[in-house]
Each structure stands twice: as C-alpha cells, then as structure tokens.
Motif scaffolding. Structure first.
Motif, short mmCIF file in Angstrom:
data_model
loop_
_atom_site.label_atom_id
_atom_site.label_comp_id
_atom_site.label_asym_id
_atom_site.label_seq_id
_atom_site.Cartn_x
_atom_site.Cartn_y
_atom_site.Cartn_z
N UNK A 145 61.51 52.00 27.76
CA UNK A 145 60.79 52.41 28.96
C UNK A 145 60.55 51.17 29.82
N UNK A 146 60.45 51.38 31.11
CA UNK A 146 60.15 50.28 32.02
C UNK A 146 59.51 50.84 33.28
N UNK A 147 58.66 50.02 33.87
CA UNK A 147 58.04 50.38 35.12
C UNK A 147 59.07 50.36 36.24
N UNK A 148 58.81 51.15 37.26
CA UNK A 148 59.60 51.13 38.49
C UNK A 148 58.70 50.68 39.64
N UNK A 149 59.00 49.52 40.26
CA UNK A 149 60.06 48.58 39.92
C UNK A 149 59.70 47.75 38.70
N UNK A 150 60.71 47.18 38.06
CA UNK A 150 60.49 46.32 36.91
C UNK A 150 59.86 45.01 37.36
N UNK A 151 59.38 44.18 36.42
CA UNK A 151 58.82 42.89 36.83
C UNK A 151 59.77 42.04 37.67
N UNK A 152 61.03 41.98 37.29
CA UNK A 152 61.99 41.19 38.06
C UNK A 152 62.24 41.80 39.44
N UNK A 153 62.33 43.12 39.50
CA UNK A 153 62.52 43.79 40.78
C UNK A 153 61.31 43.60 41.68
N UNK A 154 60.12 43.63 41.08
CA UNK A 154 58.89 43.41 41.86
C UNK A 154 58.88 42.02 42.46
N UNK A 155 59.22 41.02 41.67
CA UNK A 155 59.25 39.65 42.18
C UNK A 155 60.26 39.49 43.31
N UNK A 156 61.42 40.14 43.15
CA UNK A 156 62.45 40.05 44.21
C UNK A 156 61.97 40.71 45.50
#
Length: 255
Positions: A145-156
């Motif tokens: 499972x993963x959040x939307x957006x993921x941590x990397x996507x959030x940072x980007x």
C-alpha cells in the motif's frame, strides 16, 4: 467567541478580523480540530484572525483529501462572506497545518490555484504508508500500500509546482517523526529569503496542548504550588508556539 459549524467546518469569527487562517490537523486527531487543537486555535482567533478548521478522515488518497478540504473551506468562506462580518471585505488567507495537515496544505498549494498570503507548517512529516500504518503490512506483508501521492511524488510536486511563497516551518526539539529539514531545504531553494524556519522546545504533540484551569483552595498549599509549577512547565512550550505563530502573522501584535 463561540465555535460554529459551517459547511462541515468549525469556525471562530472575531468581531474585527484582519485575516483568515485555514487549519488542518494531524492524521488521527483531525476529525474534531475544535476540540483537539482548541487552545491554540482560540489563541489565534484572539489576535483577530478568523479561524476555519476543516475536519477530515485519513485515507490513502491524500490528493482526494486535499481537494475535499479545500472545497469545504471555500464553501465556508462563501457562506461567511454572504452572511457575516467577512462580507465584501478582502482578507489575507493563511494556511496553518500540523503533521499531516502540512502535507495537505503543500498539496493544495501545488495542485490547485489558490491565493495564500502564507503557510505555517508545524511538525511536517511525509512518511510512506508502510511506516505510517505498519499494521497493514503485519496482517498481510504481500499487500503493498502507498499514499497518493507517495513521499517521492509529494517532494517532486513541491519542488516543481508549490506556489505559496511565504512560509513558516516549525519543528520541535523532541520530535522523532518530524521531517521538516528536507522541506526547509526544498522551499528555501524555491523561494529564497521567503522561508522562515524555527526550532522550538516541545514534542510532536505540543500543538495539542490544552489549558488546565487550576483552582486553588481556600488556603494556598504545597499541592497548589506544585500544580501551578506543573502548569507553567507544561504550557511554556505551548505559549512559545503561540508567540511564534502570532508574531509571524503580525510582527506588531501585542502579546
């Protein structure tokens, strides 16, 4: 001032507001912000800021939550402008977030066209779902499972699209889940000289502190002395947080 429920938000309106603060709380205490963050939010309202605290229930889809709380906030503002002292007045809007509430304000400022005078981000964290809700994988390790957006996507998203220029980032000395350091670096690169970072005494739960009414007896006893000392120690960190927020909002505030 009394709390009122408007369009699913909890609202405090001072008689002569000079600005609006949109508050979003932490993941597991955000369903009743008028209770869990009552003292801090009422202190902000006493400085003549209208407070709109939007409850939410945490899910994996943080983008959907950000969209939902923004819509709820805008509905409340529209109703207040039609029926209250906010009518036909321009007031600057500030975001105020704690923990997950920071991520939501960052997503709002990255994904949607909003006008904000600034954001105050307290105890930011951007954990992966496996770290934030480890019980899920304990029950079924094969279920990713993963959040939307993921941590990397959030940072980007923040690096490329975040559009709120003025920010106050607050972290606490004894907060083991704070991830503000990376956020400070990203925002200072994006908006040089517009980002203020403060490290205060306290823990991740400091913003949740509530005022305790200590009632002394007919005669002042050693127990009363201990009670007053305890209250002073507990609320020293909370009062420092209040001062930091209020003075960033208005450097000329009388405290």
């Amino acid at each position: 001032m009394d709390w009122k429920e408007i369009s699913g938000n909890w609202v405090l309106i001072p008689r002569h507001p000079i600005g609006i603060v949109h508050f979003l709380g932490g993941a597991f205490v955000a369903t009743a912000p008028q209770l869990t963050y009552r003292w801090l939010l009422e202190q902000v309202a006493e400085q003549n800021y209208a407070v709109v605290a939007t409850p939410f229930v945490n899910t994996l889809d943080h983008t959907a939550i950000a969209k939902s709380v923004l819509q709820s906030f805008e509905q409340a503002i529209a109703q207040l402008q039609a029926t209250s002292v906010l009518r036909k007045r321009y007031l600057p809007i500030y975001g105020l977030g704690h923990s997950m509430g920071c991520k939501l304000h960052l997503l709002i400022g990255s994904l949607f066209s909003v006008e904000r005078a600034g954001n105050i981000l307290i105890s930011y964290n951007n954990y992966a779902a496996a770290d934030a809700i480890p019980l899920v994988q304990q029950f079924n390790p094969a279920f990713a499972v993963e959040f939307t957006p993921s941590p990397l996507e959030t940072q980007a998203l923040i690096q490329e699209r975040y559009n709120v220029r003025r920010n106050l980032i607050i972290k606490f000395t004894n907060d083991t889940i704070d991830q503000s350091a990376g956020l400070i670096q990203v925002l200072q690169q994006r908006f040089p000289e517009m980002v203020t970072a403060k490290t205060l005494n306290g823990t991740h739960t400091t913003p949740l502190g509530q005022d305790v009414k200590w009632q002394t007896g007919a005669s002042f006893t050693p127990f009363d002395a201990f009670g007053q000392w305890f209250k002073q120690e507990v609320y020293r960190d909370l009062n420092q947080l209040r001062r930091t927020i209020v003075l960033w909002l208005n450097p000329f505030a009388v405290l």
